[in-house]
Motif scaffolding. Structure first.
Motif, PDB file in Angstrom:
ATOM      1  N   GLU A   1       0.955  -1.169  -0.038  1.00  0.00           N
ATOM      2  CA  GLU A   1      -0.027  -0.075  -0.065  1.00  0.00           C
ATOM      3  C   GLU A   1       0.906   1.179   0.165  1.00  0.00           C
ATOM      4  O   GLU A   1       1.877   0.953   0.377  1.00  0.00           O
ATOM      5  CB  GLU A   1      -0.784   0.049   1.237  1.00  0.00           C
TER       6      GLU A   1
ATOM      7  N   THR B   1       5.456   6.672   1.799  1.00  0.00           N
ATOM      8  CA  THR B   1       5.458   5.436   2.668  1.00  0.00           C
ATOM      9  C   THR B   1       4.872   4.377   1.885  1.00  0.00           C
ATOM     10  O   THR B   1       3.820   4.236   1.327  1.00  0.00           O
ATOM     11  CB  THR B   1       4.608   5.640   4.022  1.00  0.00           C
TER      12      THR B   1
ATOM     13  N   ILE C   1      -2.572  -0.076   5.158  1.00  0.00           N
ATOM     14  CA  ILE C   1      -2.742   1.338   5.812  1.00  0.00           C
ATOM     15  C   ILE C   1      -4.199   1.862   6.472  1.00  0.00           C
ATOM     16  O   ILE C   1      -4.975   1.726   5.708  1.00  0.00           O
ATOM     17  CB  ILE C   1      -2.009   2.337   5.194  1.00  0.00           C
TER      18      ILE C   1
ATOM     19  N   ALA D   1       1.416   5.548   0.684  1.00  0.00           N
ATOM     20  CA  ALA D   1       0.797   6.823   1.015  1.00  0.00           C
ATOM     21  C   ALA D   1       1.795   7.764   0.607  1.00  0.00           C
ATOM     22  O   ALA D   1       3.007   7.510   0.779  1.00  0.00           O
ATOM     23  CB  ALA D   1       0.604   6.796   2.758  1.00  0.00           C
TER      24      ALA D   1
ATOM     25  N   GLN E   1      -4.272   8.122   7.936  1.00  0.00           N
ATOM     26  CA  GLN E   1      -2.931   8.691   7.650  1.00  0.00           C
ATOM     27  C   GLN E   1      -3.483  10.186   8.362  1.00  0.00           C
ATOM     28  O   GLN E   1      -3.336  11.255   7.532  1.00  0.00           O
ATOM     29  CB  GLN E   1      -2.863   8.999   5.956  1.00  0.00           C
TER      30      GLN E   1
ATOM     31  N   LEU F   1       4.887  12.449   7.784  1.00  0.00           N
ATOM     32  CA  LEU F   1       3.897  11.596   7.345  1.00  0.00           C
ATOM     33  C   LEU F   1       3.694  10.339   8.209  1.00  0.00           C
ATOM     34  O   LEU F   1       4.342   9.415   8.328  1.00  0.00           O
ATOM     35  CB  LEU F   1       4.266  11.064   5.773  1.00  0.00           C
TER      36      LEU F   1
ATOM     37  N   ARG G   1       2.297  12.196   0.865  1.00  0.00           N
ATOM     38  CA  ARG G   1       1.887  13.760   1.028  1.00  0.00           C
ATOM     39  C   ARG G   1       3.157  14.515   0.857  1.00  0.00           C
ATOM     40  O   ARG G   1       4.128  14.317   1.543  1.00  0.00           O
ATOM     41  CB  ARG G   1       1.631  13.828   2.675  1.00  0.00           C
TER      42      ARG G   1
ATOM     43  N   THR H   1       1.672   7.137   9.249  1.00  0.00           N
ATOM     44  CA  THR H   1       0.654   6.111   8.654  1.00  0.00           C
ATOM     45  C   THR H   1       0.475   4.997  10.040  1.00  0.00           C
ATOM     46  O   THR H   1       1.387   4.497  10.442  1.00  0.00           O
ATOM     47  CB  THR H   1       1.246   5.470   7.397  1.00  0.00           C
TER      48      THR H   1
END
Length: 301
Positions: A110, A119, A125, A112, A128, A153, A114, A155
């Protein structure tokens, strides 16, 4: 044999001796590492890989080498910084979109994202939550604003029945080394960066303090052991270097020299414990060494 001038000065000056004693903890040296046995890892350890990617491999190496390097680590969680490119003068930051290749190279993970932080997780996840100044951003903020305000960030990841919080950190740089120590620009930059850095550190510290999950906090903090920025985190969490066998861990090089400073850090807390921790070569893809960390988690969720 000639007398040791440092020892002689210390013995003749109690104030100097006290300064040496007080300052030793901020030197980055860890003599106890020389007596530690090579650490092992348990069957349920989570492998974490944290790295400043040097503008996502824009400047060094090739993309094929870059992705092969990442995949070879076979980490469970990747905390990557500088998901960006830079302008020709290297003073501006530019957004990139490499998500299609990321997902192709890391099937089953997965993702993530930003701002400049990415990540990757083998585990689901769950959340966030925004950390620090990023919490004040309006929905749909432009990338430059996201880049500026998202320096942490978080998670929350589900690992075998436990929720674990991973903090991917890249703090703003406090100086402008290319301007030189004798330039007015160097000190103007320091003044301008003080408040944004303090806001990011305060946001991270507050979020960690309120978090009851096992936590792993890792990344490029742009701070050395001698700087007070890290003190609240070092007081609350465990430095992963406490299990390292390196008496002087360093992670950042400047101007082609061998790494002399440790600006990259990893911490654990709330039951998460570092089992093994080491800095490894970036294969000339970045001016930052990579952080390789194996973490054990508490048995109960």
């Amino acid at each position: 044999m000639a007398d040791d001038p440092v020892a002689t000065a210390a013995s003749n000056n109690p104030v100097a001796a006290l300064a040496l004693l007080v300052g030793f903890g901020q030197s980055g040296l860890d003599p106890a590492a020389l007596w530690r046995s090579e650490p092992g890892t348990g069957p349920d350890s989570v492998r974490v890989f944290a790295w400043n990617t040097n503008s996502w491999n824009q400047l060094l190496g090739t993309q094929d080498h870059f992705y092969a390097f990442l995949k070879a680590k076979d980490a469970d969680v990747y905390l990557l910084h500088e998901y960006q490119h830079v302008t020709a003068d290297r003073k501006g930051k530019l957004p990139i979109d490499d998500l299609a290749r990321l997902r192709r190279e890391f099937p089953g993970y997965e993702v993530a994202v930003r701002g400049e932080l990415v990540t990757l997780s083998r585990f689901p996840i769950l959340r966030q939550p925004a950390v620090g100044p990023a919490g004040d951003l309006p929905p749909g903020a432009d990338w430059q604003t996201e880049y500026k305000e998202n320096k942490v960030l978080r998670t929350d990841v589900r690992v075998k029945g436990r929720t674990v919080s991973f903090y991917n950190v890249h703090m703003p740089v406090w100086n402008s080394m290319p301007d030189g120590l004798l330039s007015a620009a160097f000190y103007r930059h320091m003044r301008e960066r003080f408040a944004p850095r303090r806001a990011q550190y305060a946001g991270l510290e507050a979020d960690v303090a309120a978090n009851r999950n096992p936590v792993v906090v890792a990344g490029d903090f742009n701070a050395t052991a001698a700087m007070s920025d890290l003190d609240p985190l070092r007081d609350r969490l465990d430095d992963a270097a406490d299990v390292s066998t390196d008496p002087y861990p360093t992670s950042w090089e400047e101007g082609g020299w061998k790494p002399f400073w440790r600006t990259d850090w990893a911490f654990t807390g709330n039951g998460a414990k570092a089992e093994r921790y080491e800095f490894n070569e970036p294969e000339k893809l970045s001016d930052h060494a990579v952080q390789d960390l194996w973490v054990s988690l508490p048995e109960n969720g």
